[in-house]
Write a protein that holds these residues in place. Structure first.
Motif: not given
Length: 232
Positions: A133, A136, A140, A143, A193, A206, A210, A219
């Motif tokens: 990921f 992500l 963000t 993790t 997340l 988000f 993204f 992803l």
């Protein structure tokens, strides 16, 4: 759990790869303990391809018992934290699919899991590597503490295991929109997340961020398959 299997395509692939490699080592065990049995993605493959005398399955969610016992009617289900349970008898195989990434202290987890194993027992599991990921994490900062192949090799060797097989690979899923990606995350729940509290504004932010940062809504999964033998 009903939406999990529809979304867990990578986890299903991991279970398949894990079973294929395990079968090359042995197809018969006396006592098996599966940690994090979930909806039975790995359980069903073991039931079809591995011979055993006793099957113990564990999950935090009680409902997992229904899935497991449909596949292995004689299974003994143990609900609870995988690190706090005790198998009724020592086992010669512990298996787990897409769960070990949740252990915050993997070194301690392995030491506790070992307590359920006989000498020369097999530990076979799949987990995720540091690139899991990565989109992500980049967006963000959220993790899990994913371990690399080198980390896993060191941890298991120090714990008295011999590595029999290790493989890492990448799988990229592409979605139509960031919102579809979020729905996938919700149904599979394999990253921190998915535990975030989402307001309408946070969802919109988000999705907007993204789309700005990445050319396509992708992803990246980075699974690791590992099989080891307890030698100490």
């Amino acid at each position: 759990m009903k939406d999990y299997d529809k979304n867990a395509t990578v986890q299903d692939l991991m279970a398949s790869k894990l079973l294929i490699e395990l079968s090359k080592i042995s197809t018969a065990f006396d006592n098996i303990l599966e940690l994090g049995s979930g909806t039975g993605l790995l359980t069903k493959r073991i039931a079809k391809n591995i011979k055993f005398n006793n099957y113990y399955a564990n999950d935090l969610v009680e409902k997992s018992k229904l899935y497991v016992q449909k596949l292995v009617p004689s299974a003994n289900f143990i609900c609870g934290n995988a690190l706090k349970i005790k198998s009724p008898r020592k086992v010669d195989l512990i298996v787990s699919n897409a769960m070990f990434q949740w252990f915050e202290n993997l070194e301690k987890a392995i030491d506790l899991i070992k307590l359920n194993m006989t000498k020369d027992s097999i530990l076979a599991f799949s987990t995720f590597g540091p690139d899991n990921f990565k989109e992500l994490k980049e967006l963000t900062g959220l993790t899990l503490k994913y371990r690399s192949e080198d980390d896993l090799r060191t941890i298991l060797t120090n714990a008295g295991f011999e590595i029999l097989y290790m493989e890492s690979f990448y799988e990229e899923l592409v979605f139509k929109t960031p919102l579809e990606l979020l729905a996938h995350m919700k149904h599979t729940g394999v990253n921190s997340l998915s535990e975030k509290t989402w307001t309408v504004k946070k969802v919109k932010d988000f999705c907007d961020n993204f789309s700005k940062k990445f050319q396509k809504t992708q992803l990246t999964y980075s699974p690791i398959i590992l099989i080891a033998r307890k030698i100490k």
